[in-house]
Scaffold this active site. Structure first.
Site, PDB file in Angstrom:
ATOM      1  N   ASP A 181      -8.201   4.116   1.047  1.00  0.00           N
ATOM      2  CA  ASP A 181      -7.269   4.383   2.074  1.00  0.00           C
ATOM      3  C   ASP A 181      -7.993   4.984   3.192  1.00  0.00           C
ATOM      4  OD1 ASP A 181      -5.290   5.745   3.526  1.00  0.00           O
ATOM      5  OD2 ASP A 181      -4.424   6.911   1.634  1.00  0.00           O
ATOM      6  N   ASN A 223       2.321   1.485   4.329  1.00  0.00           N
ATOM      7  CA  ASN A 223       2.426   0.093   5.122  1.00  0.00           C
ATOM      8  C   ASN A 223       2.350   0.328   6.528  1.00  0.00           C
ATOM      9  OD1 ASN A 223       5.445  -1.920   5.787  1.00  0.00           O
ATOM     10  ND2 ASN A 223       3.337  -2.702   5.229  1.00  0.00           N
ATOM     11  N   CYS A 229      -1.533   0.915   7.560  1.00  0.00           N
ATOM     12  CA  CYS A 229      -3.068   0.563   7.662  1.00  0.00           C
ATOM     13  C   CYS A 229      -3.177  -0.484   6.762  1.00  0.00           C
ATOM     14  CB  CYS A 229      -3.807   1.886   7.056  1.00  0.00           C
ATOM     15  SG  CYS A 229      -3.504   3.288   8.023  1.00  0.00           S
ATOM     16  N   ARG A 230      -3.396  -0.603   5.318  1.00  0.00           N
ATOM     17  CA  ARG A 230      -4.025  -1.635   4.548  1.00  0.00           C
ATOM     18  C   ARG A 230      -3.124  -2.763   4.421  1.00  0.00           C
ATOM     19  NH1 ARG A 230      -5.199   2.427  -0.252  1.00  0.00           N
ATOM     20  NH2 ARG A 230      -3.287   3.083   0.295  1.00  0.00           N
ATOM     21  N   SER A 231      -1.655  -2.667   3.949  1.00  0.00           N
ATOM     22  CA  SER A 231      -1.069  -3.809   3.700  1.00  0.00           C
ATOM     23  C   SER A 231      -0.820  -4.677   4.963  1.00  0.00           C
ATOM     24  CB  SER A 231       0.122  -3.447   2.762  1.00  0.00           C
ATOM     25  OG  SER A 231       1.012  -2.343   3.472  1.00  0.00           O
ATOM     26  N   CYS A 288       0.870  -1.176  -0.044  1.00  0.00           N
ATOM     27  CA  CYS A 288       0.147  -0.134   0.010  1.00  0.00           C
ATOM     28  C   CYS A 288       0.792   1.166   0.037  1.00  0.00           C
ATOM     29  CB  CYS A 288      -0.956  -0.194   1.155  1.00  0.00           C
ATOM     30  SG  CYS A 288      -0.076   0.228   2.587  1.00  0.00           S
TER      31      CYS A 288
HETATM   32  P1  4NP Z   1      -1.755   2.960   4.151  1.00  0.00           P
HETATM   33  O1  4NP Z   1      -2.491   4.065   4.505  1.00  0.00           O
HETATM   34  O2  4NP Z   1      -1.303   3.223   2.605  1.00  0.00           O
HETATM   35  O3  4NP Z   1      -3.035   2.185   4.020  1.00  0.00           O
HETATM   36  O4  4NP Z   1      -0.886   2.479   5.005  1.00  0.00           O
HETATM   37  C1  4NP Z   1      -1.878   5.620   4.657  1.00  0.00           C
HETATM   38  C2  4NP Z   1      -0.845   5.659   5.682  1.00  0.00           C
HETATM   39  C3  4NP Z   1      -0.347   7.136   5.918  1.00  0.00           C
HETATM   40  C4  4NP Z   1      -0.430   7.906   4.750  1.00  0.00           C
HETATM   41  C5  4NP Z   1      -1.374   7.643   3.685  1.00  0.00           C
HETATM   42  C6  4NP Z   1      -1.788   6.327   3.700  1.00  0.00           C
HETATM   43  N1  4NP Z   1       0.238   9.118   4.879  1.00  0.00           N
HETATM   44  O5  4NP Z   1      -0.162   9.993   3.974  1.00  0.00           O
HETATM   45  O6  4NP Z   1       0.952   9.215   5.750  1.00  0.00           O
END
Ligand code: 4NP
Length: 159
Positions: free
Chosen positions: A127, A14, A16-18, A11
């Site tokens: 997201d 790294n 939240c989703r992955s 993702c």
């Molecule tokens: P992820 O979520 O891609 O599912 O881990 C996010 C975590 C942090 C950010 C964006 C998405 N950020 O912009 O910091």
């Protein structure tokens, strides 16, 4: 047919989703008795959160489903991941474009949208970072369904 397979979830951050996909899919694989044949990891396309544990909301949502992801630590994707992993499964179209760009330079496994293995009409895991708790439940619902589809796919290739 192969003896073993390895799967990388990707993702943006790294956190939240992955890592949620890593934890949920690990549980699905363990329940199927295939833990010794399937190895699972995750990473992000971005570097902002490298070294951090998953987001507290992601940890709590996973824990409500009996999955502990608190030990995971964020890392950024490397070109070598595309040669090391048999499946590179991304969460959204932006991740897909970013990983495809790495592959154009370095080759390796072709990235795919993870939800390609699910049955719903969604093709992206949204997201959840800037949203509320509910977004994390949606993420896990989508991940759970795609995990079952991915398991069915892997069963076809494993001895
Ligand atoms: P992820 O979520 O891609 O599912 O881990 C996010 C975590 C942090 C950010 C964006 C998405 N950020 O912009 O910091």
């Amino acid at each position: 047919m192969s003896e073993s397979v390895n799967v990388l979830f990707v993702c943006l951050g790294n956190i939240c989703r992955s890592p949620s996909a890593e934890g949920i899919f690990r549980k699905v694989v363990e329940a199927a008795g295939l833990a010794d044949k399937v190895s699972i990891s995750s990473c992000g396309t971005g570097s902002w959160h490298v070294g951090k544990a998953p987001d507290a909301r992601a940890r709590a949502a996973a824990a409500r489903r009996g999955v502990d992801i608190s030990d995971l630590r964020a890392r950024q994707i490397q070109a070598s991941d595309l040669t090391a992993f048999d499946y590179v499964l991304v969460m959204d179209q932006q991740n897909l474009a970013d990983v495809q760009r790495i592959r154009e330079r370095n080759g390796g496994t072709r990235p795919e949208l993870f939800l390609h293995y699910g049955r719903s009409s969604h093709d992206e895991v949204p997201d959840p970072y800037y949203g509320g708790e509910k977004g994390f439940e949606t993420v896990l619902d989508l991940i759970q369904e795609a995990s079952e589809g991915l398991l069915a796919e892997l069963r076809k290739t494993l001895n």
